[in-house]
Design a protein around this motif. Structure first.
Motif, mmCIF file in Angstrom:
data_model
loop_
_atom_site.group_PDB
_atom_site.id
_atom_site.type_symbol
_atom_site.label_atom_id
_atom_site.label_comp_id
_atom_site.label_asym_id
_atom_site.label_seq_id
_atom_site.Cartn_x
_atom_site.Cartn_y
_atom_site.Cartn_z
ATOM 1 N N GLY A 228 10.370 -13.313 -18.445
ATOM 2 C CA GLY A 228 10.176 -11.978 -19.178
ATOM 3 C C GLY A 228 8.465 -11.516 -18.844
ATOM 4 N N ARG A 229 8.931 -12.132 -17.301
ATOM 5 C CA ARG A 229 7.207 -11.048 -16.338
ATOM 6 C C ARG A 229 8.074 -10.655 -15.335
ATOM 7 N N GLY A 230 6.584 -9.814 -14.595
ATOM 8 C CA GLY A 230 7.622 -9.264 -13.511
ATOM 9 C C GLY A 230 7.049 -10.019 -12.768
ATOM 10 N N THR A 231 7.653 -8.871 -11.434
ATOM 11 C CA THR A 231 7.353 -10.283 -9.545
ATOM 12 C C THR A 231 6.550 -11.164 -9.266
ATOM 13 N N ALA A 232 5.013 -11.449 -9.776
ATOM 14 C CA ALA A 232 3.861 -11.769 -9.340
ATOM 15 C C ALA A 232 3.865 -13.440 -10.048
ATOM 16 N N ALA A 233 4.920 -13.510 -10.584
ATOM 17 C CA ALA A 233 4.775 -14.830 -11.583
ATOM 18 C C ALA A 233 5.819 -15.250 -10.775
ATOM 19 N N HIS A 234 6.843 -14.773 -10.431
ATOM 20 C CA HIS A 234 8.616 -15.190 -9.491
ATOM 21 C C HIS A 234 7.898 -15.552 -8.581
ATOM 22 N N ALA A 235 6.711 -14.960 -7.645
ATOM 23 C CA ALA A 235 6.263 -14.838 -6.167
ATOM 24 C C ALA A 235 5.609 -15.857 -6.301
ATOM 25 N N HIS A 452 -0.494 -20.222 -2.065
ATOM 26 C CA HIS A 452 -0.118 -19.938 -3.230
ATOM 27 C C HIS A 452 -0.040 -18.506 -4.028
ATOM 28 N N MET A 453 0.655 -17.571 -3.052
ATOM 29 C CA MET A 453 0.537 -16.442 -3.274
ATOM 30 C C MET A 453 0.760 -15.051 -4.380
ATOM 31 N N VAL A 454 -0.345 -16.111 -5.445
ATOM 32 C CA VAL A 454 -0.911 -14.535 -6.261
ATOM 33 C C VAL A 454 -1.113 -13.533 -6.239
ATOM 34 N N LYS A 455 -0.534 -12.171 -6.283
ATOM 35 C CA LYS A 455 -0.206 -11.336 -5.695
ATOM 36 C C LYS A 455 -2.274 -10.529 -6.119
ATOM 37 N N ARG A 456 -2.233 -9.670 -6.001
ATOM 38 C CA ARG A 456 -3.842 -9.224 -6.218
ATOM 39 C C ARG A 456 -3.178 -7.881 -7.556
#
Length: 538
Positions: A228-235, A452-456
């Motif tokens: 239900g979310r975008g790229t950031a949660a998956h990455a 952890h690669m959490v996007k900006r």
């Protein structure tokens, strides 16, 4: 009585009255301030908020005898930036500490400096995670960097020394020792910062013996697939069952890992395990092995027949057992402090705050760590007691941030709040004088690419809605209706039914960015500086 004597007495009385009128009235007693901050303590792990996982009677006591905040948040969910915001009352892009890499400028104004200048005695004890020499304190005893759980090093007024024992107990003892030896003629401000329950979660003996026997329910979203979310949660690389370290986090001995063919995502895990356990003396190590070695042996035997789901559950239990055991020690520490205030007669005139530098995922969405603007890491615990002004059982539902601590403490101390501080004093909220408050808050996160690669991203939250923009290597927007979707499982940004909400939230975001002085230009400048700092660090 003769007329002469009566006249003389009358003159004396008039003179005494005149003298009394010219004397200044005594100043009201200014409150003492104790700010207790743990590291990565999720509100879900405080029983005043939720008793599912643990009982924390001492921390709860602060809220029961004062106020509990249901909507307290940070401006940047990362250790060092959060602490910089707390000290300065300014957003990360203003105080300059936007990540864990770049240095903090201690020369800038902070509320401890202002309190000290106004006559307060000030102390900082425990973890601050800001490099450089702390400024604004008469006394400081701080952990270098992240610090260690066993036999930690402390830098005490500039001199480093190793202190035998367990870090939570040592930090508490140092804080109480300072309180007992302080100048009692001055009001005081103590920043009392526990390292726990930060990763890698090394509990003290009495609690790992207890908590390794416990089991905890998985959160409903533990097996979230992020559909239900975008790229950031998956990455993001912070899944309990995939991205934690077998050794450093789960406490598997390296020889057991080798037998089973298990490997950590990086060498960090093994190095952390060897370094952390290697700090123990023989007695501490023997006690540790008496519990964790049988656990390793049981896992080694069970592993070949474990399903993927069973393995994911085992790793969740390992995380919760050690994390919550660390929390139990922090609760003990709070109890010691509150007992001291009672016995010494200080409780009535002392403000006590309990909070954390940010929230933490305890398996929600399958995650550990923080960083995201999703609720579990964005929201923090906040409990506050001040008997003179706060009624027991007060509930505060307004949107408060760590940005507000500095002006609030200055307000209580009667010190002028600098105009460039961006937070607001919530003194009138907690004493019931006013309910007027902000209706939206602003958030930023910068540290990417990194662990952890959490996007900006940056964003705005109101009482009901949340809008986030993920940028740099992607350009994606997420919008959540927190009333209908409190777990933030469904991004409604492109839902036609939310078109008006989307526009309203974009307007609010623009307003707050202008109000606080943030811009895309700053983000570009920060990126260049960040990459330069990372390259130097490497």
């Amino acid at each position: 009585m003769s007329n002469h004597l009566t006249h003389a007495l009358a003159l004396l009385t008039v003179g005494a009255a005149a003298t009394a009128c010219t004397q200044k009235a005594p100043k009201p007693q200014r409150p003492n301030i104790i700010y207790i901050m743990s590291d990565d303590h999720a509100y879900q792990a405080i029983s005043a908020y939720d008793s599912t996982l643990i009982k924390t009677p001492n921390i709860d006591r602060i809220g029961h005898e004062g106020a509990i905040f249901s909507h307290a948040f940070v401006t940047n969910s990362l250790c060092a930036p959060s602490r910089a915001v707390m000290l300065t009352g300014k957003h990360s892009f203003i105080n300059g500490k936007v990540d864990n890499v770049q240095r903090f400028n201690w020369d800038q104004e902070s509320f401890p400096k202002l309190l000290r200048q106004s006559g307060y005695q000030t102390a900082l004890v425990g973890k601050i995670h800001l490099d450089g020499t702390p400024q604004g304190f008469d006394y400081s005893a701080v952990l270098p960097g992240q610090g260690h759980y066993y036999n930690p090093d402390f830098i005490i007024n500039g001199k480093e020394e190793r202190i035998p024992g367990y870090v939570t107990k040592i930090t508490t003892r140092l804080a109480l020792d300072w309180l007992k030896k302080r100048d009692t003629n001055k009001p005081f401000c103590l920043l009392f910062h526990e390292k726990a329950p930060h990763r890698e979660w090394m509990p003290e003996e009495k609690y790992y013996k207890e908590y390794t026997k416990k089991e905890f329910p998985e959160p409903a979203t533990y097996h979230d697939d992020y559909s239900g979310r975008g790229t950031a949660a998956h990455a993001a690389e912070m899944r309990v069952y995939r991205d934690q370290n077998w050794s450093g986090d789960d406490k598997l001995y390296p020889d057991v890992m080798d037998k089973l063919g298990l490997k950590d995502p990086t060498t960090w895990g093994r190095n952390a395990f060897k370094h952390n356990v290697g700090r123990m003396d023989s007695t501490q190590k023997a006690a540790w092995d008496s519990v964790y070695k049988p656990m390793n042996e049981a896992f080694e035997k069970a592993y070949p027949n474990m399903s993927e789901q069973q393995l994911a559950h085992w790793r969740y239990e390992r995380y919760m057992q050690d994390y919550l055991a660390c929390v139990a020690s922090v609760d003990d520490a709070v109890g010691e402090l509150l007992d001291y205030l009672d016995k010494s007669g200080l409780a009535e005139n002392t403000i006590v705050v309990y909070t954390s530098d940010q929230g933490m995922y305890l398996g929600e969405h399958g995650w550990f760590d923080k960083r995201f603007m999703y609720e579990e890491s964005f929201r923090t615990p906040l409990l506050m007691r001040y008997p003179k002004e706060i009624k027991p059982g007060t509930q505060i539902d307004q949107l408060v941030q760590n940005l507000d601590f500095a002006p609030t403490f200055l307000d209580y101390a009667g010190v002028k709040i600098p105009k460039d501080m961006q937070g607001m004093s919530f003194r009138k909220l907690v004493d019931g004088q006013s309910s007027e408050w902000r209706d939206a808050i602003y958030y930023t996160y910068y540290e990417y690419p990194s662990i952890h690669m959490v996007k900006r991203h940056y964003g705005v939250r109101t009482n009901r809605y949340k809008l986030m923009h993920f940028y740099y290597d992607i350009d994606e927007w997420e919008l959540y209706d927190l009333e209908k979707d409190p777990h933030e499982m469904h991004n409604v940004y492109n839902d036609p039914a939310y078109a008006d909400v989307q526009k309203m939230m974009h307007d609010r975001l623009t307003e707050l960015r202008q109000k606080y002085g943030d811009s895309d230009k700053f983000n570009k400048q920060y990126l260049d500086a960040y990459l330069e700092a990372v390259n130097k660090h490497e």
